[in-house]
Design an enzyme around this catalytic site. Sequence first.
Site, short mmCIF file in Angstrom:
data_model
loop_
_atom_site.label_atom_id
_atom_site.label_comp_id
_atom_site.label_asym_id
_atom_site.label_seq_id
_atom_site.Cartn_x
_atom_site.Cartn_y
_atom_site.Cartn_z
N ARG A 159 1.72 1.00 15.25
CA ARG A 159 1.19 1.04 14.05
C ARG A 159 1.94 -0.40 13.26
NH1 ARG A 159 5.62 5.02 10.81
NH2 ARG A 159 4.93 4.09 8.91
N HIS A 180 15.13 13.28 12.13
CA HIS A 180 13.90 13.38 12.74
C HIS A 180 13.02 12.31 13.00
CE1 HIS A 180 11.58 15.98 9.76
NE2 HIS A 180 11.54 14.72 9.56
N HIS A 181 13.41 11.13 11.68
CA HIS A 181 12.62 9.92 11.73
C HIS A 181 13.35 8.81 12.52
CE1 HIS A 181 10.04 11.28 8.28
NE2 HIS A 181 11.31 11.92 7.90
N SER A 183 -1.75 27.11 -5.42
CA SER A 183 -1.36 28.54 -5.67
C SER A 183 -2.22 28.89 -7.01
CB SER A 183 0.26 28.69 -5.72
OG SER A 183 0.92 28.41 -4.65
N SER A 185 13.05 6.04 -13.72
CA SER A 185 12.07 6.80 -14.24
C SER A 185 11.98 8.30 -14.01
CB SER A 185 10.59 6.02 -14.13
OG SER A 185 9.56 7.12 -14.48
N SER A 186 12.25 8.36 -12.56
CA SER A 186 12.22 9.84 -11.85
C SER A 186 13.29 10.50 -12.33
CB SER A 186 12.01 9.50 -10.25
OG SER A 186 10.88 8.95 -10.00
N TYR A 217 8.52 16.01 0.57
CA TYR A 217 8.41 17.11 0.07
C TYR A 217 8.28 16.91 -1.62
CZ TYR A 217 9.28 19.10 4.27
OH TYR A 217 9.05 19.12 5.83
N TRP A 234 7.25 0.17 4.05
CA TRP A 234 7.71 0.84 2.91
C TRP A 234 9.12 1.32 3.14
CZ3 TRP A 234 9.24 5.90 1.34
CH2 TRP A 234 9.15 7.16 2.15
N HIS A 255 0.76 -1.31 0.09
CA HIS A 255 0.04 0.08 0.09
C HIS A 255 0.78 1.10 0.04
CE1 HIS A 255 -2.95 3.22 1.30
NE2 HIS A 255 -2.24 3.17 2.33
N HIS A 275 13.09 11.62 3.52
CA HIS A 275 12.51 13.06 3.92
C HIS A 275 12.35 13.97 2.63
CE1 HIS A 275 10.49 15.52 6.73
NE2 HIS A 275 10.98 16.48 6.09
N ASP A 291 7.23 21.45 -26.49
CA ASP A 291 7.14 20.00 -25.89
C ASP A 291 8.23 19.98 -24.78
OD1 ASP A 291 7.12 17.05 -25.47
OD2 ASP A 291 5.81 17.25 -27.33
N LYS A 327 3.55 29.74 2.97
CA LYS A 327 2.57 29.67 2.00
C LYS A 327 1.36 29.53 2.56
CE LYS A 327 4.24 27.07 -1.39
NZ LYS A 327 4.59 28.09 -2.06
N THR A 332 6.76 26.84 5.34
CA THR A 332 5.29 26.26 4.90
C THR A 332 4.30 27.27 5.68
OG1 THR A 332 6.57 24.04 5.53
CG2 THR A 332 4.37 23.95 5.26
N GLU A 334 11.80 13.01 -0.19
CA GLU A 334 10.62 12.33 -0.96
C GLU A 334 9.23 12.82 -0.65
OE1 GLU A 334 8.44 9.67 -3.30
OE2 GLU A 334 10.42 10.53 -3.51
#
Length: 537
Positions: A461, A313-314, A279, A180-181, A268, A150, A80, A264, A110, A342, A339, A266
Amino acid sequence: MDTHATAHGTHHDDHGHPNGWRRFVYSTNHKDIGTMYLVFAIMAGVIGGAMSIIMRMELQDPGLQIFHNTQTFNVFVTSHGLIMIFFMVMPAMIGGFGNWIVPLMIGAPDMAFPRMNNISFWLLPASFALLITSTFVEGASGSNGVGAGWTIYAPLSSITGHPGPAVDFAILSLHLAGASSILGAINFITTIFNMRAPGMTLHKMPLFVWSILVTVFLLLLAMPVLAGAITMLLTDRNFGTAFFDPNYGGDPVLFQHLFWFFGHPEVYILILPGFGMISQIVATFSKKPVFGYLGMAYAMVAIGVIGFVVWAHHMYTVGMSAGAQAYFIAATMVIAVPTGVKIFSWIATMWGGSIEFKTPMLWAIGFIFLFTIGGVTGVVLANAAVDRLLQDTYYVVAHFHYVLSLGAVFTIFAGWYYWFPKITGYMYEDSIGRLHFWVTFVGVNLVFFPQHFLGLAGMPRRYVDYPDAYHGWNLVSSFGSYISGIGVLIFFYGMVRAFIRKERAANNPWGPGATTLEWTLPSPPPFHQFDTLPLVK
């Protein structure tokens, strides 16, 4: 008819453009490739979403209902997470809306590398196939699939934790998705820097283009770190190295550092394109330009930069020094500042505006509300002392789903409803879009808000079973997921209705408020194959 078309008979139209399935499989057209990304993201999202509903069915009551082999529950958790991140949110935002809209917004014919754009997409179905395959081959303890979350932490994902080949399939899947990315990132950077229309300086680009530019830089810098980590894991598993095996001088915490140095940025990567979309949408439906344009652009740049220096921080529970903890607490607090800039700029844009509550605007306002809740719980978890208690509880699950499920996904729906007339040429029924919003809004809040209470009460979890004390909020949470599922059905109903009614959209369906370039260039697509040279007659 040109020679190209004559040579291949029915495969090409009168202008030498492939049609039928060839139009997509061989496509070098940013619009067709963007459409393929969006369709792929919808299909992957349905699979990943169905997995989450099955997990909530299991957790609705204590005891084992569905997953009598408990490893299989963890396989669902893992699949998931990976599907929603790599095959739903990223393809939709960067591949789908990025490909479709960025060239139009900067006035480019293009993308810079149209054929590379094609392979960027086609690596994804192959990658997805490998991930699905991993769930059907042996993983751990005689059962199938990867049950490592994950985050695929060693030593759980190493040969001792998962002796079967499932993790190897998942690693190869992630390698292809990463390739790909990276190719897509190179393409966007080159396009945005080199192919803007004359007069469009960086400081005149729409904020959505800014958001994609920051995002692809993060991709280019973060993805290779993940590639390194999973390659080391692969050699640990198959070639006798010991990067993460403490018995031979390796260090499992090294895997966490490498993973989160990617992981991390990722998060963002998953939300920044959404910021850009919000926006555009808030400005359009408030009928005034976005408040503090430069501040908004550089807030995204600041988020991108700071996002690279907060990764541990993880990892407050791995035994890092007090000094390191103090640093990561401070750095994480700092990232709340751009943040907040924004959030307040979006509110200031709406302030005094002539607001129209069309479907895209509802999703945008819903996003701002929910993302703010997710941001506040993020500041709570930034404190090492608090995080020590809440690490790996449902409080963390609630936090990141408020910024991702309810942040990223709400922006995807906002962008979908905003650009649907541009992409398809048809108009949907606003009432169905609004119903979709309200059912989803109620559903997702019922799923995730109670999980804060479960986490504060100490429910861990990734567990398939729990004591009776946690039953009440789990029941509420599961009902919420069924309501969210109904919301998805309403979405599909609305889309099918739109294609059956075939109501033509106006050239600029949102009126004079939507003044960025993508609404003024011709739509639906002018078909071209940008990098095929015309054959000499």
